[in-house]
Design an enzyme around this catalytic site. Structure first.
Site, PDB file in Angstrom:
ATOM      1  N   HIS A  20       0.820  -1.223   0.000  1.00  0.00           N
ATOM      2  CA  HIS A  20       0.000   0.000   0.000  1.00  0.00           C
ATOM      3  C   HIS A  20       0.854   1.274   0.000  1.00  0.00           C
ATOM      4  O   HIS A  20       1.942   1.324   0.577  1.00  0.00           O
ATOM      5  CB  HIS A  20      -0.934   0.023   1.210  1.00  0.00           C
ATOM      6  N   HIS A  53      12.568  -0.087 -12.158  1.00  0.00           N
ATOM      7  CA  HIS A  53      12.342  -1.501 -12.438  1.00  0.00           C
ATOM      8  C   HIS A  53      12.440  -2.295 -11.146  1.00  0.00           C
ATOM      9  O   HIS A  53      13.495  -2.309 -10.503  1.00  0.00           O
ATOM     10  CB  HIS A  53      13.389  -2.003 -13.445  1.00  0.00           C
TER      11      HIS A  53
END
Ligand code: JB3
Length: 213
Positions: free
Chosen positions: A136, A145
């Site tokens: 979250h 990446h």
């Protein structure tokens, strides 16, 4: 007739992204790679050289996806494509789990098994690779990446072009700057300055010459 997506890149990452796009109902018309001998990539005709982009745009192709693992090169080629008027699509696996409250940028790749949880923000051109998780309130910078099996706990921030290698783990609330490279398996328990090279458990700074992907 709507023309298919142009893939910029023609290597291993392009193969994965072609399959993600096909699974989402896109057709892929051409790949564009650097010089080389291959004529196709997963059955898609391969053109050599980025000068083909302008011609394809004037032929009516509108959608592109930059499928290149190098974060800086992906960002540069995306700027070239959007400058020519291409719209960047997302390549998102139907088997990824993405919160309805997550905000997704453009040109993003999300591979199978990845999880992106509530209120996360995924920047343009980011890659959330196979089985990686962003919990979250994660903030993933442009062209960052997160490699396969990496796991970010809640409220973690990654800067632009940062690379977290295979299996990295990050505890809650950590802020990692831009252009950081974290070696495979790093466990990151404190904030990391931009341009750092880190590895280990817990992750520590490395001299640049020791760093590997
Ligand atoms: O770790 C995983 C799961 N995937 C990696 C991925 C994220 O990054 C993968 O294992 C590789 O490490 C890497 O994949 P990528 O970028 O496909 O690397 P490679 O297989 O080496 O292919 C590079 C491709 O970029 C080749 O097709 C080159 O022709 C192309 N390329 C290089 N420079 C370029 C240019 N293509 C264009 N259009 N323009 C360029 O300037």
């Amino acid at each position: 007739m709507t023309r298919g997506v142009i893939i910029i890149g023609a290597g291993g990452h392009a193969k994965v992204c072609i399959e993600l796009l096909r699974a989402s109902g896109y057709s892929v018309s051409y790949c564009i790679g650097a010089s080389g001998s291959d004529e196709t990539c997963l059955g898609v005709p391969l053109l050599h050289g980025d000068e083909h982009l302008a011609r394809l745009r004037s032929d009516g192709y509108e959608e592109a996806f930059v499928a290149i693992g190098s974060n800086g090169l992906r960002q540069r080629l995306a700027a070239l494509a959007t400058g020519l008027g291409f719209r960047l699509v997302n390549a998102i696996s139907p088997r990824a789990v993405i919160s309805p409250t997550a905000k997704m940028g453009q040109g993003v790749a999300v591979m199978a098994g990845a999880v992106i949880n509530a209120d996360s923000v995924i920047g343009d051109l980011a890659i959330i690779n196979t089985l990686a998780s962003i919990d979250h309130d994660g903030h993933i910078g442009e062209a960052a990446h997160v490699a396969p099996h990496a796991g970010l706990a809640g409220n973690v921030t990654l800067g632009a072009r940062t690379f977290l290698g295979v299996g990295c783990k990050v505890i809650p609330e950590v802020v990692i700057g831009s252009d950081v490279v974290a070696g495979a398996g790093s466990v990151i328990i404190r904030n990391i300055e931009s341009n750092s090279r880190i590895a280990g458990v817990p992750a520590k700074a490395l001299p640049k010459r020791d760093m590997i992907r």
